[in-house]
Design an enzyme around this catalytic site. Structure first.
Site, PDB file in Angstrom:
ATOM      1  N   HIS A  87       6.163   1.497  -4.962  1.00 18.71           N
ATOM      2  CA  HIS A  87       5.536   2.435  -4.030  1.00 18.71           C
ATOM      3  C   HIS A  87       5.862   2.133  -2.573  1.00 18.71           C
ATOM      4  O   HIS A  87       5.531   2.934  -1.690  1.00 18.71           O
ATOM      5  CB  HIS A  87       4.022   2.513  -4.257  1.00 18.71           C
ATOM      6  N   ASP A 125       5.200  -0.688 -11.087  1.00 16.89           N
ATOM      7  CA  ASP A 125       5.204  -0.724  -9.622  1.00 16.89           C
ATOM      8  C   ASP A 125       6.104  -1.839  -9.098  1.00 16.89           C
ATOM      9  O   ASP A 125       5.728  -2.616  -8.230  1.00 16.89           O
ATOM     10  CB  ASP A 125       3.793  -0.883  -9.072  1.00 16.89           C
ATOM     11  N   GLY A 207       0.147  -3.131   3.897  1.00 13.27           N
ATOM     12  CA  GLY A 207       1.352  -3.820   4.329  1.00 13.27           C
ATOM     13  C   GLY A 207       1.671  -5.043   3.501  1.00 13.27           C
ATOM     14  O   GLY A 207       2.789  -5.555   3.529  1.00 13.27           O
ATOM     15  N   ASN A 208       0.671  -5.546   2.728  1.00 14.04           N
ATOM     16  CA  ASN A 208       0.913  -6.667   1.828  1.00 14.04           C
ATOM     17  C   ASN A 208       1.646  -6.246   0.557  1.00 14.04           C
ATOM     18  O   ASN A 208       2.144  -7.098  -0.191  1.00 14.04           O
ATOM     19  CB  ASN A 208      -0.404  -7.337   1.412  1.00 14.04           C
ATOM     20  N   SER A 209       1.689  -4.943   0.295  1.00 11.29           N
ATOM     21  CA  SER A 209       2.325  -4.464  -0.932  1.00 11.29           C
ATOM     22  C   SER A 209       3.729  -5.017  -1.088  1.00 11.29           C
ATOM     23  O   SER A 209       4.540  -4.927  -0.173  1.00 11.29           O
ATOM     24  CB  SER A 209       2.419  -2.934  -0.914  1.00 11.29           C
TER      25      SER A 209
END
Length: 374
Positions: A87, A125, A207-209
């Protein structure tokens, strides 16, 4: 080495697209926040060892609005392989997956380089990127195992929350075997869940994704992917895709650029003893089938879903369906055990299920299909 094509303003404009939104996740493990025990956990050493291998990933999408997404990623090979969330480098548009038109990777030493999307796995993901390593000092992170994680074990989440590169938060594994939606809960392509997800109270924010969740040895045990939040910020309930699922995805992405998943075609829930005895099911454990998808391998094999509603302890169930207790001889204790086991198999494989119906157990053979995209 620095590429000017993507301005910082673009990276900041769409921070809420990364690691956002709560999802419908169930639990089969203790969910209470464990007391943080850092004995033997050297957070500074973990940071010094792993932070150089963590990067900021910026994705630019062509078309109206000039959308940009920002997330995190990490190096897994000196040849230039980068892992992030699907994502972070793709979105859903009109029911289909749309990849970024350009992706850039920023490293802690200030270098920024373009990246190619090798492939994405929206079901887990996971995305695999490739950069040219010439002139770069890459620090690959080791992929560990998520097979035997302990609730309460200390972990660290690394990445770029709100665009703040080189950040680390420390916490513990709060629970295991969570079930979370794919593609950050915004995927409209299907309703399949990511099984076995890791819950942590290490702070995870937008933003940690795509950043790594690492253990005390600095090995990656998961990819930070979601938060459950009522305010939009990290509230101590973050989720990571377990690394064993990630490794399966990466092997197929390298080979094919996509990932095929096995498919049975049932929706099941946990069966617990009180309900089993009340319904005289003949077994007190297993995956209690609620529905069978028409035309699926399960339907062709004659499996049955529930036919009527039943309320028990203020919860509603579809009753009249089968209970699946074993897969190829391996016991299935909880509802998610079936999906966990199927996730590790391949389309076309033949399996044998132990199925209970009307208080009597019998064997059912079926050939696994390929998970549909919708």
């Amino acid at each position: 080495m620095r590429t000017r094509a993507c301005a910082l303003a673009l990276a900041t404009a769409a921070l809420i697209a990364a690691c956002g939104g709560s999802s419908g996740h169930g639990s089969s493990a203790p969910g209470a926040k464990a007391e943080l025990d850092l004995e033997g956990f050297n957070a500074t050493a973990v940071y010094d060892r792993d932070a150089p291998g963590v990067a900021t990933v910026i994705s630019v999408f062509s078309g109206p609005g000039g959308e940009a997404l920002q997330g995190s990623g990490f190096v897994i090979a000196a040849s230039g392989e980068i892992v992030t969330n699907a994502h972070v480098v793709s979105t859903t548009l009109a029911g289909s997956l749309r990849r970024a038109s350009a992706v850039y990777v920023q490293f802690s030493d200030g270098n920024e380089v373009p990246a190619r999307i090798v492939g994405t796995d929206p079901n887990a993901d996971v995305a695999l990127l490739k950069i040219h390593p010439a002139g770069l000092s890459l620090r690959p992170l080791a992929l560990g195992s998520s097979a035997s994680l302990s609730v309460g074990a200390p972990v660290a989440a690394l990445g770029s929350p709100f665009g703040e590169a080189g950040s680390m938060s420390v916490g513990v594994i709060s629970a295991t075997n969570r079930s979370i939606q794919s593609l950050n809960g915004t995927n409209v392509l299907n309703n399949f869940a990511i099984p076995g997800a890791i819950q942590t109270d290490a702070a995870i924010n937008h933003g940690n994704s795509g950043g790594p969740l690492v253990n005390g040895a600095g090995a990656v045990i998961g990819i930070n992917t979601q938060i459950a939040s009522s305010s939009g910020g990290g509230e101590g309930v973050g989720f990571a895709v377990p690394v064993d699922i990630v490794k399966r995805s990466l092997a197929q992405l390298r080979a094919h650029g996509s990932v095929a998943y096995a498919y049975v075609g049932v929706s099941s829930i946990d069966l617990f003893p009180q309900l089993a005895r009340r319904l005289h099911l003949g077994t007190t454990h297993g995956a209690f089938v609620q529905a069978v998808t028409p035309g699926s391998p399960a339907a062709r094999a004659g499996l049955r879903g529930g036919t009527s509603k039943f309320e028990f302890d203020a919860a509603q169930y579809m009753i009249g369906g089968d209970v699946i207790t074993k897969l190829d001889g391996h016991p299935l204790t909880l509802g998610h055990d079936l999906s966990d086991a199927i996730a590790l198999l391949s389309p076309g494989q033949m399996i044998t299920l132990e199925v209970w119906r009307g208080g009597v157990g019998h064997q059912v053979k079926l050939t696994l299909g390929t998970r549909p995209t919708s």
